[in-house]
Design an enzyme around this catalytic site. Structure first.
Site, PDB file in Angstrom:
ATOM      1  N   MET A 123       1.035  -1.016  -0.027  1.00  0.00           N
ATOM      2  CA  MET A 123       0.349  -0.111   0.309  1.00  0.00           C
ATOM      3  C   MET A 123       1.254   1.085  -0.309  1.00  0.00           C
ATOM      4  O   MET A 123       2.123   1.173   0.396  1.00  0.00           O
ATOM      5  CB  MET A 123      -0.788   0.089   1.213  1.00  0.00           C
ATOM      6  CG  MET A 123      -2.261  -1.007   1.369  1.00  0.00           C
ATOM      7  SD  MET A 123      -3.228  -1.333   2.313  1.00  0.00           S
ATOM      8  CE  MET A 123      -2.238  -1.687   3.876  1.00  0.00           C
TER       9      MET A 123
ATOM     10  N   ARG B 147       7.050  -3.463  14.040  1.00  0.00           N
ATOM     11  CA  ARG B 147       5.936  -4.595  13.843  1.00  0.00           C
ATOM     12  C   ARG B 147       7.083  -6.172  13.989  1.00  0.00           C
ATOM     13  O   ARG B 147       8.453  -6.475  13.107  1.00  0.00           O
ATOM     14  CB  ARG B 147       5.630  -4.251  12.241  1.00  0.00           C
ATOM     15  CG  ARG B 147       6.583  -4.692  11.721  1.00  0.00           C
ATOM     16  CD  ARG B 147       6.992  -4.711  10.007  1.00  0.00           C
ATOM     17  NE  ARG B 147       7.659  -4.422   9.134  1.00  0.00           N
ATOM     18  CZ  ARG B 147       7.061  -3.739   7.919  1.00  0.00           C
ATOM     19  NH1 ARG B 147       5.676  -3.857   7.601  1.00  0.00           N
ATOM     20  NH2 ARG B 147       8.248  -4.413   6.821  1.00  0.00           N
TER      21      ARG B 147
ATOM     22  N   HIS C 272      12.510  -3.742  -0.687  1.00  0.00           N
ATOM     23  CA  HIS C 272      10.874  -4.207  -0.930  1.00  0.00           C
ATOM     24  C   HIS C 272      11.382  -5.840  -1.090  1.00  0.00           C
ATOM     25  O   HIS C 272      10.932  -6.638  -0.924  1.00  0.00           O
ATOM     26  CB  HIS C 272      10.404  -4.193  -1.912  1.00  0.00           C
ATOM     27  CG  HIS C 272       9.553  -4.313  -3.102  1.00  0.00           C
ATOM     28  ND1 HIS C 272       9.769  -5.289  -3.594  1.00  0.00           N
ATOM     29  CD2 HIS C 272       8.144  -4.557  -2.101  1.00  0.00           C
ATOM     30  CE1 HIS C 272       8.241  -5.087  -4.036  1.00  0.00           C
ATOM     31  NE2 HIS C 272       6.936  -4.843  -2.437  1.00  0.00           N
TER      32      HIS C 272
ATOM     33  N   ARG D 127      -6.274 -48.243   0.169  1.00  0.00           N
ATOM     34  CA  ARG D 127      -7.611 -47.610  -1.329  1.00  0.00           C
ATOM     35  C   ARG D 127      -7.575 -49.388  -1.800  1.00  0.00           C
ATOM     36  O   ARG D 127      -6.308 -49.306  -3.704  1.00  0.00           O
ATOM     37  CB  ARG D 127      -7.314 -47.063  -1.770  1.00  0.00           C
ATOM     38  CG  ARG D 127      -8.811 -46.343  -2.713  1.00  0.00           C
ATOM     39  CD  ARG D 127      -9.127 -45.072  -2.380  1.00  0.00           C
ATOM     40  NE  ARG D 127      -7.616 -44.834  -4.046  1.00  0.00           N
ATOM     41  CZ  ARG D 127      -7.548 -44.140  -4.754  1.00  0.00           C
ATOM     42  NH1 ARG D 127      -7.764 -42.315  -4.465  1.00  0.00           N
ATOM     43  NH2 ARG D 127      -6.676 -43.644  -5.243  1.00  0.00           N
TER      44      ARG D 127
ATOM     45  N   SER E 140     -12.525 -42.460   5.282  1.00  0.00           N
ATOM     46  CA  SER E 140     -11.665 -41.578   5.134  1.00  0.00           C
ATOM     47  C   SER E 140     -12.074 -40.166   4.209  1.00  0.00           C
ATOM     48  O   SER E 140     -12.607 -41.541   3.302  1.00  0.00           O
ATOM     49  CB  SER E 140     -11.064 -42.342   4.673  1.00  0.00           C
ATOM     50  OG  SER E 140      -9.687 -41.637   4.031  1.00  0.00           O
TER      51      SER E 140
ATOM     52  N   GLY F  67     -12.419 -38.305   1.211  1.00  0.00           N
ATOM     53  CA  GLY F  67     -11.274 -38.412  -0.464  1.00  0.00           C
ATOM     54  C   GLY F  67     -11.553 -36.895  -0.299  1.00  0.00           C
ATOM     55  O   GLY F  67     -12.660 -36.365  -1.660  1.00  0.00           O
TER      56      GLY F  67
ATOM     57  N   TYR G 292      -7.105 -38.296  12.123  1.00  0.00           N
ATOM     58  CA  TYR G 292      -5.643 -38.198  11.686  1.00  0.00           C
ATOM     59  C   TYR G 292      -6.286 -37.179  10.154  1.00  0.00           C
ATOM     60  O   TYR G 292      -7.620 -37.574   9.763  1.00  0.00           O
ATOM     61  CB  TYR G 292      -5.351 -39.674  11.502  1.00  0.00           C
ATOM     62  CG  TYR G 292      -5.889 -40.326  10.364  1.00  0.00           C
ATOM     63  CD1 TYR G 292      -6.015 -40.645   9.304  1.00  0.00           C
ATOM     64  CD2 TYR G 292      -7.200 -41.538  11.073  1.00  0.00           C
ATOM     65  CE1 TYR G 292      -6.270 -41.634   8.179  1.00  0.00           C
ATOM     66  CE2 TYR G 292      -7.280 -42.245   9.781  1.00  0.00           C
ATOM     67  CZ  TYR G 292      -7.844 -42.518   8.628  1.00  0.00           C
ATOM     68  OH  TYR G 292      -7.828 -43.263   7.397  1.00  0.00           O
TER      69      TYR G 292
END
Length: 916
Positions: free
Chosen positions: A109, A352, A470, A648, A794, A796, A881
């Protein structure tokens, strides 16, 4: 009724606000008030609150009617303290107007310094100071800033430099012909007067308006410009990247000017209480004598290290050392502060919490615990979880560095190693990155307008500017590799070439930069693993005693003490499993069994199975796959050493395993003895218009139960084999894409039947769970029914997001960026869980599932499992989890610990319920 308070004063040991009021006063305003309260030398001023910014945008860029009187009272307070008058022709008060968001947004800014100058007050300043050069230097700076920020003097097509800088360079060429890199300080008072005239002419030419003379009009324009900059392009890009809500708004700080450009007894600087790149506890920063703060931050001059200030200004340096200690002991965090010395007197303009690299964040957090500044719990909250990626990032290979030649040296501003094709323009860098090129953004110095290019780049290299410029500030926050102030670089924007060390590099050529050492190399250098990866994954003992590894390990040990939510990994091989366990994973949350079918000869057996015309032939092909899959599971179970593994069953549609091109079809035909015509026919039969919603997941296992039988047998036979070696095995078989309870029941029947067969054949017992993925909305809506059979869920979230939002993960890139710009979405829903949509379905499934089965195990295995915000959401809705890729495990562990600590803190501060 009390009047609304929109203006809060600070300075001269009195402040209306304090450091806790960041939401109202912004970070800068709150900390200016706090520094005032603890007795630091803060020039007086006032803060216009963020509520005014909100009002400004809600009311067609107008202000509350009470504001003007309160601003005038704030100015009067400064006048009283300093004995100066705003717009006075004898002792003029000049002010700085700066933004101040709740979260620091460095350079995004706007700022205007030296406001209050005009053709009359500049003469008054000249007389009052007795220093004509100083007065006219302030005036030209003010016109340049105000003309850019408030009046909108823009670059024209083909201009790579800012218009005011072009005018300065032209004047320097006239005053100092043939001399390169002449500093602005060499221009005398007469030259600066000429510059003022040229700047005014430029403003008139580019805007069609004369530069304003009335200081009150100037102040009104500056305040409006700062509020307006909250919605400028770079601020919006920055907010989207760091998740800062647009509704927060910015405050505006109006502060009496103190001058670092009165001569060689004055100066300005930016400093840090510790090194923000490495975290080392040293006084770190830079200063410039005879300069204002913008000179340091903008990078137009390369400053001196702050340690050398001891030679220039010993008294001010000693004061700064005291300030440094005061700030850290008070704020209990590494501080980034700005200071000005005016004729030997020190003033504090800002403090800061400093932006820092991931490496520094970990070190500072751990060392501050040792110093008893903070607790270990606070240390966990001090490291942004996503910054751990930086700690694990590669470095340059030692042998490659030894063989390479350093062609330039600069200041190490953002640690790490980066190689890429050089681009001199932010827009071109973005286009190259979108084309999948690795990019280095190379500039003389960066400005906030370069933000998009900085985000796109692997690393940033500048010819000018220091470690607080910067480029450096933004690079550190983003975790970008950065080298600043490499003065040997000559950047020719017009011809798109870089000249350094006698070599010429065109745009698109490769360079490599080391942001830890500040070195620049020609070409593309090979990288090596970070010290942490060397120890944990490569088992290298060389790096085991490094401070980086020790600090990382300490942080992870603290996380283990705090966390409730476990972190598993997505792993399909023993190697991936071993890596994740080394990073602290508590098991596997997703083993994609289809990945095991693509290696070597396995794909041929898989294709035979798909091409089979009857169950018997399919079973023959599956029998070839069984030993491969069993062997993989044996390796994985051994690495897990008793930790659970969610496996799976086959998920993708079968067409993904078949070749589609003529030559590949002919190769397969020769390999397996099936005619090309038959293969092509089967490919056509399996073609689906929308495979994501087609014949995949549990639908395959129901249509071809022999596939599920083979996979179950591979799991259980591997379990028996590993159990014989005294290693516990905990397989959790996951059925994908279930939406109807009966789908799951049919697959569970297959799994249980095979388990009984194997247990009987091997004369042993098997301990296993069977559950499902919740990845389509219907599954979440009927989760209570599904939980009657499922022992775990679980989520997905990849497919759940696609099916809930009706957006393709692969095709939505064409419109998602626009949705982000328009704030239709706050974050990419494929990177961070859409908590109000997808998240609500998840929460519903959790509640319904637990209603039916209170002990149901709940997890997430989509890629969101490694996103810190998503991890914290999973903690809040009560999952057991999360699961993510191996190298994201530390990130998820830290986020999970932070979520637990946040919950504990909220519970402590929540009002206690009264007993009935």
């Amino acid at each position: 009724m009390a009047k609304a308070k929109y203006v809060y004063i600070f300075g001269n040991k009195k402040a209306d606000g304090d450091g806790s009021m960041k939401a109202l006063l912004g970070g800068k305003g709150a900390n200016l008030a706090e520094m005032t309260r603890i007795g630091l030398p803060v020039p007086p001023g006032f803060t216009i609150t963020t509520e005014v910014c909100t009002y400004y945008y809600a009311n067609k860029r107008t202000y509350p009617k009470e504001l003007q009187a309160q601003v005038e009272a704030g100015v009067a307070n400064m006048e009283k303290i300093l004995g100066k008058k705003f717009g006075d022709l004898n002792k003029p008060l000049l002010v700085a107007v700066r933004s101040g968001a709740r979260d620091s947004m460095p350079g995004m800014m706007d700022t205007i310094l030296n406001l209050g100058l005009n053709d009359q007050t500049v003469i008054a300043l000249e007389k009052a100071s007795g220093n004509p050069r100083f007065a006219w230097d302030c005036y030209r700076r003010f016109i340049q800033m105000y003309g850019d920020v408030v009046m909108g003097v823009q670059k024209r097509p083909g201009e790579d430099h800012e218009p005011f800088e072009i005018v300065i360079d032209q004047l320097k060429e006239e005053l100092f012909p043939g001399q390169h890199h002449v500093e602005d300080t060499k221009i005398d008072a007469e030259g600066l007067k000429e510059l003022v005239n040229r700047f005014k002419a430029l403003v008139k030419d580019r805007t069609g308006k004369a530069f304003p003379n009335n200081p009150w009009d100037q102040l009104k324009g500056a305040v409006g410009a700062v509020f307006g900059s909250w919605m400028n392009d770079r601020a919006m890009v920055y907010r989207r990247k760091y998740g800062i809500p647009s509704e927060w708004g910015t405050a505006v700080n109006v502060q009496a000017m103190v001058f670092g450009n009165t001569g060689q007894n004055s100066g300005s600087g930016v400093a840090f209480t510790r090194d923000p790149a490495s975290g080392e506890k040293v006084f770190y920063g830079e200063f410039l004598m005879n300069a204002q703060g913008e000179d340091v931050v903008a990078g137009v001059r390369t400053p001196e290290p702050v340690a050398l200030l001891k030679n220039e200004q010993p008294k001010a340096f000693a004061e700064l050392e005291k300030v440094r200690k005061t700030l850290e002991s008070h704020f209990k965090d590494m501080q980034d502060f700005e200071f000005t010395i005016e004729d030997g007197q020190l003033f504090m303009l800002q403090t800061r919490n400093g932006k820092r690299t991931g490496l520094a964040a970990v070190r500072i957090a751990v060392e501050m615990v040792k110093e008893k500044l903070i607790t270990w719990e606070t240390a966990i909250t001090r490291v942004p979880a996503e910054q751990l990626d930086q700690v694990l990032a590669p470095v340059f290979d030692r042998a490659a560095v030894k063989a390479a030649k350093v062609i330039a040296k600069g200041l190490p501003a953002g640690p790490g190693a980066a190689s890429g094709r050089i681009y001199f323009n932010a827009d071109r860098a973005v286009l190259a990155a979108e084309a999948k090129e690795k990019v280095l953004l190379v500039r003389v110095e960066t400005s906030p307008e370069d933000l998009r290019g900085m985000i796109a780049a692997e690393g940033i290299l500048t010819a000018r500017g220091g470690v607080s410029s910067h480029a450096a500030l933004v690079a550190r926050q983003m975790g970008k590799v950065c080298v600043c102030g490499a003065s040997a670089l000559h950047v020719d924007y017009a011809n798109k070439i870089l000249i350094v060390d006698g070599q010429e590099f065109k745009e698109g050529d490769y360079l490599s930069i080391d942001g830890t050492l500040g070195e620049v190399y020609a070409g593309e250098l090979k990288t090596a693993a970070s010290e942490i990866v060397q120890v944990l994954v490569e088992k290298s003992l060389d790096a085991k005693d490094s401070a980086t590894f020790r600090n990382f390990k300490q942080l992870m040990d603290w996380c283990a003490k705090a966390t409730k939510l476990l972190v598993r990994t997505n792993a399909d091989s023993p190697d991936q499993t071993a890596n994740a366990i080394a990073f602290g994973a508590s098991g596997i949350g997703l083993c994609r069994t289809e990945h095991m079918f693509f290696e070597g000869d396995r794909i041929d057996a898989m294709r035979e199975m798909i091409l089979a015309e009857n169950t018997e032939d399919r079973k023959k092909a599956l029998a070839k796959l069984l030993p491969y899959q069993r062997e993989d599971f044996i390796g994985i179970f051994k690495e897990l050493k008793g930790l659970p593994a969610t496996i799976r069953f086959l998920d993708p549609p079968l067409h993904e395993f078949l070749p589609h091109e003529g030559s590949l079809i002919r190769d397969l035909s020769e390999k397996i003895g099936v005619t090309p015509e038959k293969i092509a026919k089967r490919v056509a039969e399996l073609h689906e218009f929308n495979p994501m919603l087609g014949h995949r997941g549990c639908r395959l296992g129901i249509a071809y139960p022999e596939i599920s039988e083979m996979q179950a047998r591979a799991v259980f036979e591997a379990a028996v084999e590993v159990q014989k070696k005294g290693i516990k095995v905990k397989p959790e078989i996951m059925i994908p894409l279930v939406g109807f309870p009966k789908e799951l029941q049919l697959q569970i029947d297959v799994v249980n039947r095979v388990a009984q067969e194997v247990a009987k054949e091997k004369k042993t017992k098997l301990n296993y769970l069977v559950g499902t993925m919740i990845e389509i909305p219907r599954a979440a809506l009927v989760a209570d029914d599904i939980a009657k059979d499922a022992q775990f869920f679980s989520f997905g979230t990849n497919d759940l997001t696609q099916t809930t939002l009706g957006m393709s993960r692969d095709d939505s890139g064409s419109f998602l960026p626009k949705y982000g710009e328009l704030e239709i979405i706050k974050k990419n829903p494929f990177a961070s869980i859409d908590q109000t949509g997808v998240g609500r379905l998840m929460q519903m499934a959790v509640e319904l599932g637990r209603k039916t089965r209170p002990d149901i195990k709940l997890g997430i295995c989509g890629e969101h499992g490694g996103d810190p915000d998503s991890v914290k959401f999973c903690h809040r809705i009560g999952l057991n989890y999360v699961s993510c890729s191996p190298f994201r495990v530390p990130v998820a562990r830290l986020a999970a610990a932070q979520a637990a600590l946040s919950e504990a803190k909220a519970a402590k501060t929540a009002p206690k319920k009264k007993k009935k």
